[in-house]
Write a protein that holds these residues in place. Structure first.
Motif, short mmCIF file in Angstrom:
data_model
loop_
_atom_site.label_atom_id
_atom_site.label_comp_id
_atom_site.label_asym_id
_atom_site.label_seq_id
_atom_site.Cartn_x
_atom_site.Cartn_y
_atom_site.Cartn_z
N ASP A 1 0.86 -1.19 -0.09
CA ASP A 1 0.07 -0.10 0.08
C ASP A 1 0.87 1.23 -0.06
N ARG A 2 1.79 1.37 -0.86
CA ARG A 2 2.71 2.36 -0.96
C ARG A 2 2.79 2.71 -2.38
N GLU A 3 3.31 3.81 -2.82
CA GLU A 3 3.80 4.20 -4.19
C GLU A 3 4.85 3.32 -4.83
N PRO A 4 4.69 2.49 -5.93
CA PRO A 4 6.04 1.76 -6.42
C PRO A 4 7.13 2.69 -6.25
N PRO B 1 -1.43 11.02 -1.19
CA PRO B 1 -1.59 9.64 -0.51
C PRO B 1 -2.99 9.33 0.02
N GLN B 2 -3.60 10.34 0.36
CA GLN B 2 -5.23 10.23 0.46
C GLN B 2 -5.94 9.82 -0.91
N GLN B 3 -5.45 10.65 -1.79
CA GLN B 3 -6.03 10.52 -3.10
C GLN B 3 -6.04 8.83 -3.66
N ARG B 4 -4.63 8.61 -3.53
CA ARG B 4 -4.39 7.22 -3.88
C ARG B 4 -5.23 6.06 -3.32
N TYR C 1 -11.88 2.47 -3.64
CA TYR C 1 -13.26 2.79 -4.54
C TYR C 1 -13.43 1.68 -5.65
N ILE C 2 -11.95 1.48 -6.24
CA ILE C 2 -12.03 0.47 -7.12
C ILE C 2 -12.21 -1.05 -6.45
N SER D 1 1.67 7.68 -9.83
CA SER D 1 1.55 7.20 -8.59
C SER D 1 1.64 5.65 -8.65
N PHE D 2 1.04 5.15 -9.61
CA PHE D 2 0.63 3.85 -9.54
C PHE D 2 1.67 2.99 -10.29
#
Length: 290
Positions: free
Chosen positions: A116-119, A186-189, A195-196, A227-228
């Motif tokens: 649960d972190r950005e790559p 981070p909160q947007q990610r 949601y997905i 970010s992803f």
């Protein structure tokens, strides 16, 4: 083999007059495998674009990195070569080894799922001649499977993912003071991931996802990829296929119901996407794990 030829480590060995490729397989989901024999050779790798996990199968006791001649390989030793690394190798005597090649996109998808972190916040630690009996046993099981058979190929893919998961859990670490520019907050990610995950059975359009974080579709797509590590449609497909695999293994739901539960328009659409990503049909996958 076209994608494999773009991998610098594979390409370097393929160009050597001393190395011989026993067999290889592209697993279509950012992973590929190759078994090599080599003897009396030297190879150099300069910033490859993929990660490589190596397991020595036979020999290798005369193999070393040029800057560390005192450290020698041996059967069941592992080497972790991250994307962007630099290494020079000397092979004295004979060696037989297996490579698992991992694309940056596959690394990104699994880093998001596991940490649960950005790559871009994570890195794979480089290791030479690592001892990991669990991974070595997985590699031994892997090379015993017939990679060309459709049903067995799905087991090959599953076992390769187990290797990658273990690799990331044990050898991935946060980068020290990473310089992160652009991308989502981070909160947007986290909002998008949640949601997905909760709406995989529904049509999800780019505009809808962009509106969740109050961005235009163009800027959303660009910042999502930063970010992803993958475009929105690739991330969405990967999550849908992961859910489908779980349902195929752990439930007796008909394939049509699984297709709808994972957001595919029909059983045929589901089957086509599944085959393209994993190299076999949903039915073959279920049978392989029965």
């Amino acid at each position: 083999m076209p994608q494999l030829l773009q991998h610098q480590v594979f390409q370097s060995l393929a160009s050597s007059p001393h190395a011989r490729l026993e067999r290889c397989a592209e697993l279509n989901d950012g992973l590929a495998l190759a078994i090599w024999r080599n003897h009396h050779d030297s190879r150099e790798y300069h910033s490859p674009g993929h990660h490589t996990l190596t397991c020595y199968l036979d020999g290798g006791t005369g193999t070393f990195r040029r800057e560390r001649p005192a450290e020698k390989g041996a059967p069941d030793k592992l080497c972790v070569l991250p994307a962007g690394h630099e290494s020079a190798w000397v092979i004295n005597g004979d060696i037989r080894l297996v490579h698992l090649y991992v694309s940056d996109e596959r690394f990104a998808l699994d880093a998001l799922r596991l940490f649960d972190r950005e790559p871009r916040e994570m890195q794979l630690r480089e290791h030479t001649f690592l001892d990991d009996p669990v991974q070595a046993l997985r590699f031994r099981r892997l090379i015993a499977l017939p990679w060309e058979e459709p049903g067995e190929r799905l087991l090959v893919s599953s076992l390769s993912h187990e290797l990658l998961d273990h690799l990331l859990r044990t050898q991935a670490a946060p980068r020290q003071n990473p310089l992160l520019r652009g991308g989502l907050a981070p909160q947007q990610r986290r909002l998008l991931q949640d949601y997905i995950a909760q709406h995989l059975d529904e049509p999800l359009e780019l505009d809808d996802l962009a509106s969740l974080v109050a961005l235009s579709p163009y800027h959303f797509a660009r910042m999502f990829r930063i970010s992803f590590g993958v475009p929105p449609h690739r991330y969405l497909l990967a999550r849908r296929l992961e859910r489908a695999c779980r349902l195929l293994r752990d439930s007796l739901l008909p394939l049509g119901e699984i297709a709808l539960a994972c957001g595919f328009a029909s059983a045929s659409h589901f089957s086509n996407r599944f085959r393209a990503a994993l190299g076999g049909t949903p039915g073959q996958y279920r049978a392989a794990f029965a």
